[in-house]
Motif scaffolding. Structure first.
Motif, PDB file in Angstrom:
ATOM      1  N   LYS A  24       0.830  -1.195   0.000  1.00 49.32           N
ATOM      2  CA  LYS A  24       0.000   0.000   0.000  1.00 49.32           C
ATOM      3  C   LYS A  24       0.871   1.254   0.000  1.00 49.32           C
ATOM      4  O   LYS A  24       2.057   1.213   0.354  1.00 49.32           O
ATOM      5  CB  LYS A  24      -0.914   0.016   1.227  1.00 49.32           C
ATOM      6  CG  LYS A  24      -1.861  -1.183   1.312  1.00 49.32           C
ATOM      7  CD  LYS A  24      -2.815  -1.219   0.137  1.00 49.32           C
ATOM      8  CE  LYS A  24      -3.801  -2.376   0.256  1.00 49.32           C
ATOM      9  NZ  LYS A  24      -4.689  -2.482  -0.919  1.00 49.32           N
ATOM     10  N   LEU A  25       0.265   2.373  -0.384  1.00 50.25           N
ATOM     11  CA  LEU A  25       0.965   3.656  -0.411  1.00 50.25           C
ATOM     12  C   LEU A  25       0.195   4.666   0.428  1.00 50.25           C
ATOM     13  O   LEU A  25      -1.025   4.796   0.303  1.00 50.25           O
ATOM     14  CB  LEU A  25       1.095   4.162  -1.854  1.00 50.25           C
ATOM     15  CG  LEU A  25       1.699   5.556  -2.040  1.00 50.25           C
ATOM     16  CD1 LEU A  25       3.140   5.591  -1.554  1.00 50.25           C
ATOM     17  CD2 LEU A  25       1.632   5.973  -3.509  1.00 50.25           C
ATOM     18  N   LYS A  26       0.920   5.385   1.274  1.00 44.95           N
ATOM     19  CA  LYS A  26       0.320   6.395   2.145  1.00 44.95           C
ATOM     20  C   LYS A  26       0.943   7.751   1.834  1.00 44.95           C
ATOM     21  O   LYS A  26       2.140   7.838   1.546  1.00 44.95           O
ATOM     22  CB  LYS A  26       0.573   6.022   3.610  1.00 44.95           C
ATOM     23  CG  LYS A  26      -0.012   6.981   4.635  1.00 44.95           C
ATOM     24  CD  LYS A  26       0.278   6.488   6.053  1.00 44.95           C
ATOM     25  CE  LYS A  26      -0.281   7.437   7.101  1.00 44.95           C
ATOM     26  NZ  LYS A  26       0.012   6.958   8.471  1.00 44.95           N
ATOM     27  N   VAL A  27       0.144   8.802   1.891  1.00 42.30           N
ATOM     28  CA  VAL A  27       0.631  10.167   1.713  1.00 42.30           C
ATOM     29  C   VAL A  27       0.683  10.841   3.084  1.00 42.30           C
ATOM     30  O   VAL A  27      -0.278  10.760   3.863  1.00 42.30           O
ATOM     31  CB  VAL A  27      -0.274  10.980   0.761  1.00 42.30           C
ATOM     32  CG1 VAL A  27       0.281  12.388   0.578  1.00 42.30           C
ATOM     33  CG2 VAL A  27      -0.403  10.277  -0.584  1.00 42.30           C
ATOM     34  N   LYS A  28       1.797  11.496   3.388  1.00 41.38           N
ATOM     35  CA  LYS A  28       1.986  12.051   4.735  1.00 41.38           C
ATOM     36  C   LYS A  28       2.815  13.327   4.659  1.00 41.38           C
ATOM     37  O   LYS A  28       3.725  13.443   3.834  1.00 41.38           O
ATOM     38  CB  LYS A  28       2.712  11.005   5.599  1.00 41.38           C
ATOM     39  CG  LYS A  28       2.882  11.358   7.057  1.00 41.38           C
ATOM     40  CD  LYS A  28       3.547  10.190   7.805  1.00 41.38           C
ATOM     41  CE  LYS A  28       3.773  10.531   9.266  1.00 41.38           C
ATOM     42  NZ  LYS A  28       4.425   9.412  10.000  1.00 41.38           N
ATOM     43  N   ALA A  29       2.505  14.286   5.519  1.00 45.41           N
ATOM     44  CA  ALA A  29       3.321  15.493   5.624  1.00 45.41           C
ATOM     45  C   ALA A  29       4.585  15.181   6.418  1.00 45.41           C
ATOM     46  O   ALA A  29       4.564  14.366   7.343  1.00 45.41           O
ATOM     47  CB  ALA A  29       2.535  16.603   6.313  1.00 45.41           C
ATOM     48  N   VAL A  30       5.692  15.826   6.068  1.00 45.53           N
ATOM     49  CA  VAL A  30       6.936  15.669   6.816  1.00 45.53           C
ATOM     50  C   VAL A  30       6.713  16.147   8.247  1.00 45.53           C
ATOM     51  O   VAL A  30       6.070  17.172   8.493  1.00 45.53           O
ATOM     52  CB  VAL A  30       8.080  16.471   6.151  1.00 45.53           C
ATOM     53  CG1 VAL A  30       9.349  16.395   6.994  1.00 45.53           C
ATOM     54  CG2 VAL A  30       8.348  15.944   4.749  1.00 45.53           C
ATOM     55  N   GLU A  31       7.257  15.395   9.214  1.00 43.89           N
ATOM     56  CA  GLU A  31       7.051  15.716  10.627  1.00 43.89           C
ATOM     57  C   GLU A  31       7.663  17.080  10.977  1.00 43.89           C
ATOM     58  O   GLU A  31       8.644  17.507  10.387  1.00 43.89           O
ATOM     59  CB  GLU A  31       7.685  14.635  11.517  1.00 43.89           C
ATOM     60  CG  GLU A  31       7.132  13.246  11.271  1.00 43.89           C
ATOM     61  CD  GLU A  31       7.927  12.472  10.239  1.00 43.89           C
ATOM     62  OE1 GLU A  31       7.731  11.251  10.124  1.00 43.89           O
ATOM     63  OE2 GLU A  31       8.758  13.094   9.534  1.00 43.89           O
ATOM     64  N   SER A  32       7.080  17.712  11.970  1.00 46.75           N
ATOM     65  CA  SER A  32       7.465  19.078  12.326  1.00 46.75           C
ATOM     66  C   SER A  32       8.916  19.199  12.774  1.00 46.75           C
ATOM     67  O   SER A  32       9.564  20.218  12.525  1.00 46.75           O
ATOM     68  CB  SER A  32       6.548  19.616  13.431  1.00 46.75           C
ATOM     69  OG  SER A  32       6.616  18.794  14.586  1.00 46.75           O
TER      70      SER A  32
END
Length: 625
Positions: A400-408
């Motif tokens: 599977k593929l997940k889209v995520k923002a880079v951590e703060s």
């Protein structure tokens, strides 16, 4: 093919016997029968020998790979193995020398194999494994020619990123392993400081600009509880640990005890380790200067020549790559001028760049709502592409593929976007990270090309498939070549246009802007490291020749400086894949199938560009047969 050849030889032999001998028909038939049986037996024996030899070779390749993984607790975790789940890698100089000796011994083991007795695929594995070991041994002389702490990577940022993204917790033991790693982080950081000191003694010190990034990022790890309880919020690692153990089916008392153990580990080991690193970095900064290229290193020119060869897997010189970049920049500028006319823009190309860079219609708001909208649309683009894969590919990834923002904690220093591979056992998906720290550097018109590059049909398609391959040794499934990997990523930005996407001219301009960016990399990387360009000159080149935000240019040039040669891989790899595809089209005509071509590129795993050429040429010959 071998069986057919044997039968042809036998037919000729039988014809000669028939013409020359005065035997009866029955005698001829008997002779023919005996000859055929002998030929079949010989052919079967040789085939069996090849099978046995190839199996033995692949077992050796896997054994050596596994031995390496067993010496690397971090690689084990990346691969979903939890044997040494409580440990870090040993990055001491002593261990580096041990690894060199092991590589030399492994090379002897591999070279003892008879390459001529192997099947075609195993011959490729043999060549790749020998090359890999020979390169490791040869590159030992350059082991200090780098900056182990910089704004792009390093254990100062890898420790928290690794624990957050790789160290899952499904039981108490794994929670205690997490705590053990936090306790062990001090030893790892002290080894890192020693590596920095070895480079300092050789005059290899990062430029001044690097230090503000790494000192800031290191300090960020020590923000919040338990380091600073008055702030009222948890530190990055405490927050991660608490969120993971919340899901465990254990009592609240047990959870509280685990949190107490982690707090002690953070205070007693991680904090003093990072404080010593920060103190040393502040001291080292006073010795740094503003020279940016590796020409300043001992034997810097020879090092960079070697780096280009490793990165591109070609013999292209720095000068040749620089000229190729200039030529590609000119070509893409001309294609952009066509789009300018299509949207009726009045002005020159630089005015159009300013318009694309500054007009608010091309950017989402720099707030939580804007960032959420960006992620939502990135997911929609990838979902749409997933529905189109059958027209382009025979083989598709299971992961599977997940889209995520880079951590703060690392978003201010991290790159624009990147991909993290899934766990081979399916326990962790592939992740497309979008850096939404500065929305002004994430224009909407580049969103599609970024999603295609990092997600589908780009790195997720390529990297997940290679991990899921069967019949090839592990080092090919889990290894890589930058020109192959990033060449595919950039090629994947072009493929959607060829199936009718990028219908909006601005989106197509975004695709070209991404390709232009990679063409400029050829110019600036070589300019900095062999032509003594300054950081400022590199930034100015990007700002003048691309529509990207200046913040993009700054990050890219700073990346060139700390990762010499790496950014040349994208365009060199893409151009080779396109060249091979066009050759296949011309030579195969109606027999050409884009899905088969993509299978040739992807189903052999990552390979150097010269090997990729050989694989495509074999595919062409087989189709023509």
């Amino acid at each position: 093919m071998k069986l057919k050849k044997s039968l042809v030889v036998l037919s000729i032999s039988a014809a000669l016997l028939s013409a020359c001998a005065e035997n009866s028909v029955s005698e001829k038939g008997q002779a023919n029968s005996i000859t055929n049986k002998q030929g079949d037996v010989t052919s079967n024996i040789k085939a069996q020998e090849v099978i046995v030899a190839s199996k033995k070779a692949n077992e050796l390749f896997d054994a050596i790979f596994t031995e390496g993984v067993e010496r690397s607790p971090m690689m084990q975790t990346y691969l979903g193995i939890k044997t040494d789940y409580d440990k870090w890698d040993d990055i001491s100089e002593e261990n580096t020398l041990k690894e060199l000796a092991l590589s030399k011994a492994d090379l002897k083991r591999v070279k003892a194999l008879d390459i001529n007795s192997l099947d075609a695929q195993t011959k490729i594995s043999y060549r790749l494994f020998v090359q890999r070991l020979e390169n490791e041994i040869a590159d030992h002389q350059w082991r200090f020619h780098n900056y182990p702490v910089n704004q792009m990577f390093g254990f100062h940022s890898q420790v928290p990123a690794f624990l957050i993204n790789q160290h899952s917790i499904s039981n108490i033991k794994e929670a205690k392993d997490y705590i053990a790693r936090v306790n062990g982080s001090k030893t790892l950081i002290l080894q890192l400081i020693e590596q920095l000191k070895l480079r300092e003694s050789k005059g290899i010190i990062a430029p001044k600009f690097v230090f503000s990034h790494v000192i800031r990022d290191s300090n960020n790890i020590l923000v919040g509880a338990p380091f600073d309880k008055e702030k009222g919020e948890n530190s990055t690692l405490l927050n991660d640990f608490e969120s993971k153990i919340t899901k465990l089916s254990v009592s609240n008392d047990e959870k509280s005890a685990l949190i107490g153990e982690l707090n002690n580990a953070l205070i007693n080991n991680l904090k003093p380790g990072y404080e010593q690193l920060i103190s040393y970095l502040k001291q080292l900064k006073t010795k740094a200067d503003d020279r940016d290229g590796v020409w300043k290193f001992p034997n810097g020119d020879a090092y960079f020549k070697n780096a280009l060869q490793r990165t591109t897997t070609t013999d292209l010189t720095s000068e040749e790559i620089h000229k190729l970049g200039l030529s590609e920049v000119d070509r893409i500028h001309d294609e952009m001028r066509v789009i300018m006319k299509k949207v009726n823009f009045k002005g020159d190309l630089n005015a159009f760049f300013n318009f694309m860079r500054d007009d608010k219609q091309f950017y989402y708001a720099d707030n939580e709502a804007g960032k959420a909208k960006y992620l939502q649309e990135a997911v929609a683009l990838i979902d749409d592409m997933e529905g189109r894969l059958d027209s382009l590919f025979l083989t598709k990834p299971k992961a599977k593929l997940k889209v995520k923002a880079v951590e703060s904690f690392r978003e201010k220093s991290a790159g624009k976007a990147f991909y993290q591979q899934p766990a081979p056992d399916g326990s962790r998906p592939g992740i497309y990270y979008a850096n939404l720290y500065d929305m002004a550097s994430m224009p909407i018109y580049q969103m599609a090309a970024l999603a295609y590059h990092e997600g589908l049909p780009g790195h997720h398609m390529q990297i997940a498939i290679k991990q899921e391959l069967t019949g090839i040794p592990k080092f090919r499934k889990f290894g890589g070549y930058t020109a192959y990997t990033e060449g595919w990523g950039l090629y994947s930005e072009l493929v959607p246009k060829e199936i009718g996407l990028y219908q909006d001219p601005y989106s197509d301009f975004g695709r070209l802007a991404m390709e232009l960016w990679r063409a400029c990399r050829l110019v600036v990387d070589t300019g900095i490291h062999t032509q003594k360009w300054t950081r400022e000159k590199g930034i100015e080149y990007y700002a003048t020749n691309t529509p990207n935000a200046k913040s993009d240019a700054v990050k890219m040039v700073e990346r060139h400086i700390v990762m010499p040669s790496q950014a040349t891989a994208y365009k060199i790899g893409m151009l080779k894949i396109i060249e091979l595809r066009e050759k296949s089209k011309v030579e195969l005509g109606d027999k050409f199938d884009i899905r088969e071509f993509h299978d040739v590129v992807l189903k052999n795993g990552p390979v150097p560009l010269n090997i990729l050429s050989e694989l495509v040429n074999s595919y062409i010959k087989d189709k023509q047969a």
